[in-house]
Design a protein around this motif. Structure first.
Motif, PDB file in Angstrom:
ATOM      1  N   ILE A 257       0.546  -1.362   0.153  1.00  0.00           N
ATOM      2  CA  ILE A 257      -0.281  -0.228   0.252  1.00  0.00           C
ATOM      3  C   ILE A 257       0.572   1.188   0.128  1.00  0.00           C
ATOM      4  O   ILE A 257       0.501   2.265  -0.759  1.00  0.00           O
ATOM      5  N   GLN A 258       2.016   0.939   0.414  1.00  0.00           N
ATOM      6  CA  GLN A 258       2.824   2.016   1.002  1.00  0.00           C
ATOM      7  C   GLN A 258       3.296   3.155  -0.619  1.00  0.00           C
ATOM      8  O   GLN A 258       3.316   3.972  -0.969  1.00  0.00           O
ATOM      9  N   LEU A 259       3.140   1.979  -0.986  1.00  0.00           N
ATOM     10  CA  LEU A 259       4.530   2.258  -2.286  1.00  0.00           C
ATOM     11  C   LEU A 259       3.199   2.302  -3.184  1.00  0.00           C
ATOM     12  O   LEU A 259       3.804   3.304  -4.517  1.00  0.00           O
ATOM     13  N   SER A 260       2.512   1.427  -3.278  1.00  0.00           N
ATOM     14  CA  SER A 260       0.924   1.824  -4.595  1.00  0.00           C
ATOM     15  C   SER A 260       1.003   3.512  -3.939  1.00  0.00           C
ATOM     16  O   SER A 260       0.413   4.275  -4.895  1.00  0.00           O
ATOM     17  N   GLU A 261       0.939   4.114  -2.918  1.00  0.00           N
ATOM     18  CA  GLU A 261       0.509   5.581  -2.397  1.00  0.00           C
ATOM     19  C   GLU A 261       1.485   6.883  -2.963  1.00  0.00           C
ATOM     20  O   GLU A 261       1.391   7.372  -3.881  1.00  0.00           O
ATOM     21  N   SER A 262       2.509   5.564  -3.174  1.00  0.00           N
ATOM     22  CA  SER A 262       4.170   6.929  -3.846  1.00  0.00           C
ATOM     23  C   SER A 262       3.607   7.178  -5.232  1.00  0.00           C
ATOM     24  O   SER A 262       4.373   8.105  -5.579  1.00  0.00           O
ATOM     25  N   ALA A 263       3.058   6.687  -5.932  1.00  0.00           N
ATOM     26  CA  ALA A 263       3.212   6.418  -7.284  1.00  0.00           C
ATOM     27  C   ALA A 263       1.304   6.958  -7.916  1.00  0.00           C
ATOM     28  O   ALA A 263       1.340   7.771  -8.903  1.00  0.00           O
ATOM     29  N   ALA A 264       0.707   6.472  -7.246  1.00  0.00           N
ATOM     30  CA  ALA A 264      -0.624   6.825  -7.066  1.00  0.00           C
ATOM     31  C   ALA A 264      -0.815   8.627  -7.395  1.00  0.00           C
ATOM     32  O   ALA A 264      -1.030   9.184  -6.870  1.00  0.00           O
ATOM     33  N   GLN A 265      -2.191   8.738  -8.300  1.00  0.00           N
ATOM     34  CA  GLN A 265      -2.424  10.020  -8.615  1.00  0.00           C
ATOM     35  C   GLN A 265      -4.324   9.682  -8.747  1.00  0.00           C
ATOM     36  O   GLN A 265      -4.681   8.492  -8.289  1.00  0.00           O
ATOM     37  N   ALA A 266      -5.430  10.540  -8.219  1.00  0.00           N
ATOM     38  CA  ALA A 266      -6.196  10.635  -8.206  1.00  0.00           C
ATOM     39  C   ALA A 266      -7.231   9.278  -9.049  1.00  0.00           C
ATOM     40  O   ALA A 266      -8.082   9.241  -8.242  1.00  0.00           O
ATOM     41  N   ASN A 267      -7.208   9.594 -10.283  1.00  0.00           N
ATOM     42  CA  ASN A 267      -7.367   8.491 -11.109  1.00  0.00           C
ATOM     43  C   ASN A 267      -7.225   7.599 -11.509  1.00  0.00           C
ATOM     44  O   ASN A 267      -7.542   7.378 -12.244  1.00  0.00           O
ATOM     45  N   THR A 268      -6.123   6.871 -11.132  1.00  0.00           N
ATOM     46  CA  THR A 268      -5.764   5.719 -11.058  1.00  0.00           C
ATOM     47  C   THR A 268      -6.856   4.653 -10.436  1.00  0.00           C
ATOM     48  O   THR A 268      -7.156   5.072 -10.153  1.00  0.00           O
ATOM     49  N   GLU A 269      -7.067   3.765 -12.013  1.00  0.00           N
ATOM     50  CA  GLU A 269      -8.265   2.909 -11.854  1.00  0.00           C
ATOM     51  C   GLU A 269      -7.288   1.115 -11.078  1.00  0.00           C
ATOM     52  O   GLU A 269      -8.276   0.193 -10.730  1.00  0.00           O
ATOM     53  N   PHE A 270      -6.211   1.018 -11.250  1.00  0.00           N
ATOM     54  CA  PHE A 270      -5.617   0.125 -11.486  1.00  0.00           C
ATOM     55  C   PHE A 270      -4.412  -0.419 -10.928  1.00  0.00           C
ATOM     56  O   PHE A 270      -3.875   0.381 -11.072  1.00  0.00           O
ATOM     57  N   PHE A 271      -4.331  -0.939  -9.747  1.00  0.00           N
ATOM     58  CA  PHE A 271      -2.934  -1.169  -8.235  1.00  0.00           C
ATOM     59  C   PHE A 271      -3.177  -2.665  -9.324  1.00  0.00           C
ATOM     60  O   PHE A 271      -3.021  -3.742  -8.803  1.00  0.00           O
ATOM     61  N   ILE A 272      -1.292  -2.631  -9.603  1.00  0.00           N
ATOM     62  CA  ILE A 272      -0.578  -4.319 -10.070  1.00  0.00           C
ATOM     63  C   ILE A 272      -0.128  -4.727  -9.152  1.00  0.00           C
ATOM     64  O   ILE A 272       1.481  -4.024  -9.241  1.00  0.00           O
ATOM     65  N   TRP A 273      -0.301  -5.866  -8.297  1.00  0.00           N
ATOM     66  CA  TRP A 273       0.930  -6.360  -7.304  1.00  0.00           C
ATOM     67  C   TRP A 273       0.613  -7.756  -7.459  1.00  0.00           C
ATOM     68  O   TRP A 273      -0.109  -8.171  -8.613  1.00  0.00           O
ATOM     69  N   PRO A 274       2.673  -7.924  -7.131  1.00  0.00           N
ATOM     70  CA  PRO A 274       2.872  -9.561  -8.282  1.00  0.00           C
ATOM     71  C   PRO A 274       1.811 -10.749  -7.557  1.00  0.00           C
ATOM     72  O   PRO A 274       1.493 -10.645  -6.623  1.00  0.00           O
ATOM     73  N   GLU A 275       3.371 -12.502  -8.146  1.00  0.00           N
ATOM     74  CA  GLU A 275       2.299 -13.373  -7.878  1.00  0.00           C
ATOM     75  C   GLU A 275       2.336 -12.926  -6.209  1.00  0.00           C
ATOM     76  O   GLU A 275       3.424 -13.011  -5.986  1.00  0.00           O
ATOM     77  N   THR A 276       1.422 -13.991  -5.754  1.00  0.00           N
ATOM     78  CA  THR A 276       1.630 -14.066  -4.362  1.00  0.00           C
ATOM     79  C   THR A 276       1.353 -12.766  -3.424  1.00  0.00           C
ATOM     80  O   THR A 276       2.488 -13.254  -2.415  1.00  0.00           O
ATOM     81  N   ALA A 277       1.291 -11.524  -3.513  1.00  0.00           N
ATOM     82  CA  ALA A 277       1.764 -10.684  -2.978  1.00  0.00           C
ATOM     83  C   ALA A 277       1.182 -10.762  -1.492  1.00  0.00           C
ATOM     84  O   ALA A 277       1.506 -10.165  -0.781  1.00  0.00           O
ATOM     85  N   ILE A 278      -0.459 -11.480  -2.300  1.00  0.00           N
ATOM     86  CA  ILE A 278      -1.563 -11.838  -0.467  1.00  0.00           C
ATOM     87  C   ILE A 278      -0.864 -13.104  -0.246  1.00  0.00           C
ATOM     88  O   ILE A 278      -1.908 -14.077  -1.383  1.00  0.00           O
TER      89      ILE A 278
END
Length: 540
Positions: A257-278
């Motif tokens: 989540i921290q890494l996602s927020e570092s690149a996100a913007q208000a209109n971001t529609e997809f956050f792609i996380w890697p294999e077995t990230a969860i």
């Protein structure tokens, strides 16, 4: 025979040099088999006993050297979790099995050469080779990594026509060019008139120039339709051997989540996380994941983004009262399936799961389970299971609330052009590859895997958003250009406005028709070989 093996060695060297990740060397594939064909011709014309066996060995020698030099990293991955002897044994599957199948194609070519003209025999060789490649992408020991057409991933500007043929068109192109050059040299050696050689050379020049010229034009003129969506790709850089031990699931999700927020913007529609990230030990119950704190934490994160979605790899399982699938395992009076999955999480309680279909032999599925049951303890060392993961038979598309369709492609699946094409038929507007290439270390494996994704972009004319746990993550446009990529073994996130596409390419519609034609042709030439045996027996 020494000369024959030296020529075979030269072919193996050229094939390795032409193969990704070495840049701009792919055109060497047009000539790489010529030394081997000359070597086989010397064997067939020489004064030897058991010529068929010698042809098999020379052809297999080339295949073994080429394969081992190009995919040496398979041993690295196995040796990380197995003793050296076990890793070496398991590595023989990708190193040696393909080489044996290649050698068989050359052996059948020899049978044709004994009875039919060289041109017809070469046509048979191409068909036998296509049949071998198709077999090696469809059976339980599938490993189509070294399909010849993949070699042009390093020079994708020359194969924009893969949108019509897929990689098997590249395989045919390579074999036709090698065959014409071989015939030209053979014509000179056998004293044919110069005009004969000139015709062959003219055919070779046209064969190379027309597809290459059209491809370069298509590459330069190709324009994407404007239909943007903002996507963030995350590379958490978690040690694949430690993520289930010294790192808690909560800390891993917080990092994502921290890494996602570092690149996100208000209109971001997809956050792609890697294999077995969860992931956690034992996985997550997919039917109850919506109750888990990990799901609630991700939903809390998504509240900042009106149209936000997370596509992530996840270790999951499902529990049954009865063995509903062939892979279901008995447990505590019931049954369950374990999955290497992808999940789409949105701003609602709705969850979409996709279960990886193309499973890695040994690591994720037990090949030929009935016949090879005695090898289960050996395969159990890599991937953590003595059984097979559950799977689904066909791909399924993730649809966001906004209506955007994404193709969740998990790791190894990105090598199958025809399988990825099925996502596009189901409505996918871009390809989301989630992978974990950390098993292979900093080797050519991760670079080859990235390069092959460029071919999927060309075949389908879809953007690729690739999230790799330890790298290399990337965005690839519809021409196959890597627009952005990360460094290896660096935690980071990158964002890109990609263009969604709804148009369907001819390849998506037609599939691997070159492979089907090759299989049909190999059947015809196989019948000719059998008829030749019968005729010889009757004469005798």
């Amino acid at each position: 025979m020494k000369k024959s093996y030296l020529l075979a060695l030269f072919s193996a060297f050229l094939l390795w040099l032409a193969w990704p990740p070495i840049p701009y060397s792919s055109p060497l594939l047009w000539v790489a088999f010529v030394p081997l064909l000359l070597a086989l011709e010397d064997v067939m014309r020489g004064n030897y006993q058991r010529k068929g066996a010698k042809v098999f060995l020379v052809g297999g020698f080339t295949g073994l050297l080429w394969n081992t030099a190009s995919i040496y990293w398979v041993f690295n991955a196995m040796n990380a979790v197995m003793p050296v002897y076990a890793a070496a044994f398991v590595s023989l599957i990708p190193f040696g099995l393909a080489a044996v199948l290649m050698a068989l194609a050359f052996r059948l070519y020899y049978q044709l050469r004994k009875r039919y003209p060289v041109g017809w025999s070469l046509a048979g060789l191409v068909c036998f080779w296509l049949a071998y490649e198709y077999l090696h992408q469809t059976w339980d020991l599938a490993f189509p990594w070294m399909t010849l057409g993949n070699g042009f991933a390093g020079t994708h500007q020359l194969v924009q026509w893969y949108e019509y043929t897929g990689v098997y068109g590249g395989t045919v192109w390579i074999w036709l060019s090698n065959s014409l050059l071989f015939l030209t040299i053979l014509s000179a050696k056998d004293g044919f008139r110069p005009f004969h050689r000139y015709k062959l050379l003219a055919g070779l020049i046209l064969l190379l120039a027309v597809p290459s010229g059209w491809s370069l034009y298509r590459y330069s003129a190709y324009t994407e339709h404007e239909n943007p969506a903002n996507v963030v790709v995350v590379q958490p850089n978690v040690d694949p051997y430690g993520k289930f031990t010294f790192l808690t699931p909560e800390s891993q999700i917080d990092n994502l989540i921290q890494l996602s927020e570092s690149a996100a913007q208000a209109n971001t529609e997809f956050f792609i996380w890697p294999e077995t990230a969860i992931a956690r030990q034992g996985g997550f119950d997919e039917d109850r994941f919506y109750e888990h704190p990990a799901f609630l934490r991700i939903q809390q994160f998504l509240q900042q983004y009106k149209n936000g979605n997370v596509i992530s790899g996840i270790e999951g399982y499902r529990i049954y009262n009865t063995p509903q699938t062939p892979t279901a395992r008995a447990y505590n009076g019931g049954y369950y399936d374990a999955f290497n999955s992808a999940v789409l999480i949105e701003n609602s309680a709705k969850l979409q799961f996709y279960h990886k279909s193309k499973l890695v032999a040994g690591a994720e599925q037990f090949p030929f389970a009935g016949a090879l049951a005695f090898m289960k303890p050996l395969f159990a060392g890599f991937g953590g299971t003595t059984g097979s993961y559950g799977r689904q038979d066909k791909p399924s598309v993730f649809y966001a609330q906004s209506g955007i369709g994404a193709a969740p492609v998990i790791c190894y699946e990105s090598i199958w052009g025809d399988y990825v094409a099925r996502y596009i038929e189901e409505g996918a507007q871009f390809i989301a590859i989630v992978t974990n290439d950390g098993w292979w270390g900093n080797t050519a494996g991760k670079d080859q895997h990235l390069a092959y994704a460029k071919l999927r972009a060309i075949e389908t004319r879809r953007w690729v958003a690739r999230s790799a746990n330890t790298g290399i993550s990337a965005f690839i446009n519809q021409r196959g250009d890597v627009v952005q990529k990360t460094e290896w073994w660096v935690p980071t996130a990158i964002k890109q406005d990609i263009n969604l596409n709804e148009e369907i390419t001819f390849y998506v519609t037609a599939g691997d028709y070159f492979a089907y034609l090759g299989c049909a042709g190999s059947l015809v030439f196989g019948i000719l070989i059998i008829l030749g045996f019968v005729k010889r027996k009757n004469i005798g």
